[in-house]
Design a protein around this motif. Sequence first.
Motif, PDB file in Angstrom:
ATOM      1  N   HIS A  24      74.184 -22.791  94.200  1.00 29.94           N
ATOM      2  CA  HIS A  24      73.770 -21.531  94.815  1.00 29.94           C
ATOM      3  C   HIS A  24      72.862 -20.832  93.826  1.00 29.94           C
ATOM      4  O   HIS A  24      72.972 -21.018  92.610  1.00 29.94           O
ATOM      5  N   GLU A  25      71.974 -20.012  94.359  1.00 32.55           N
ATOM      6  CA  GLU A  25      71.056 -19.278  93.500  1.00 32.55           C
ATOM      7  C   GLU A  25      70.910 -17.857  94.000  1.00 32.55           C
ATOM      8  O   GLU A  25      71.234 -17.552  95.142  1.00 32.55           O
ATOM      9  N   GLY A  26      70.424 -17.020  93.081  1.00 35.51           N
ATOM     10  CA  GLY A  26      70.258 -15.628  93.460  1.00 35.51           C
ATOM     11  C   GLY A  26      69.591 -14.821  92.373  1.00 35.51           C
ATOM     12  O   GLY A  26      68.970 -15.370  91.453  1.00 35.51           O
ATOM     13  N   THR A  27      69.741 -13.516  92.487  1.00 41.90           N
ATOM     14  CA  THR A  27      69.128 -12.588  91.554  1.00 41.90           C
ATOM     15  C   THR A  27      70.167 -11.599  91.044  1.00 41.90           C
ATOM     16  O   THR A  27      71.237 -11.430  91.635  1.00 41.90           O
ATOM     17  N   ILE A  28      69.807 -10.947  89.959  1.00 44.05           N
ATOM     18  CA  ILE A  28      70.591  -9.849  89.399  1.00 44.05           C
ATOM     19  C   ILE A  28      69.583  -8.927  88.716  1.00 44.05           C
ATOM     20  O   ILE A  28      68.567  -9.395  88.195  1.00 44.05           O
TER      21      ILE A  28
END
Length: 188
Positions: A45-49
């Motif tokens: 899974h991937e994403g941002t912060i």
Amino acid sequence: MKNLKSIALALVAFVTLSTTAQVSKKVDVSKSTINWVGKKVTGAHEGTINLKEGKLIFNGKKLVGGNFTVDMTSVSTTDLSGGMKEKLDGHLKSDDFFGTEKFPTATLVFKSIGEKGNGVYTVTADLTIKGKTNSIAFEITVNGNTATAALKVDRTKYDIKYGSGSFFDGLGDKAIYDEFDLTVKLAF
């Protein structure tokens, strides 16, 4: 007398060069990004912060320091949508992972920096997540008013053990790898 003038000029030049003031450059959090990738046996899974604030410190053009605060409540998945995204985002914010209600921020403070050349530096820093601080090493590349870095973080050092095959037996294809990746792009 000539020698005295030469010594005086050399002393002035030395003092001038050695007292070059450090300059703190504030990171533009609206133009900076942190992307994450967490991997498991069956995929990733991937994403941002989001960065809450940060600065890089320079002595002339040489990077000599830095510190950052990350808004852990902003952790967001980008490879899912709808209910699955909401579920994973909520789980990442829960005590199983980052416990953002109790620990809304994480910090990174540069401790030592080695210059490799061509704007590349090796950094050793203190990373604090969930109130636990550990040393982490990575490379950062500075180019004009931007900087990029890639970090590998062992989540288990921060008491994030959920789904870790290092701590739980019989997880099979539900196991989540201990390290997650961060790709950071800073504008300042």
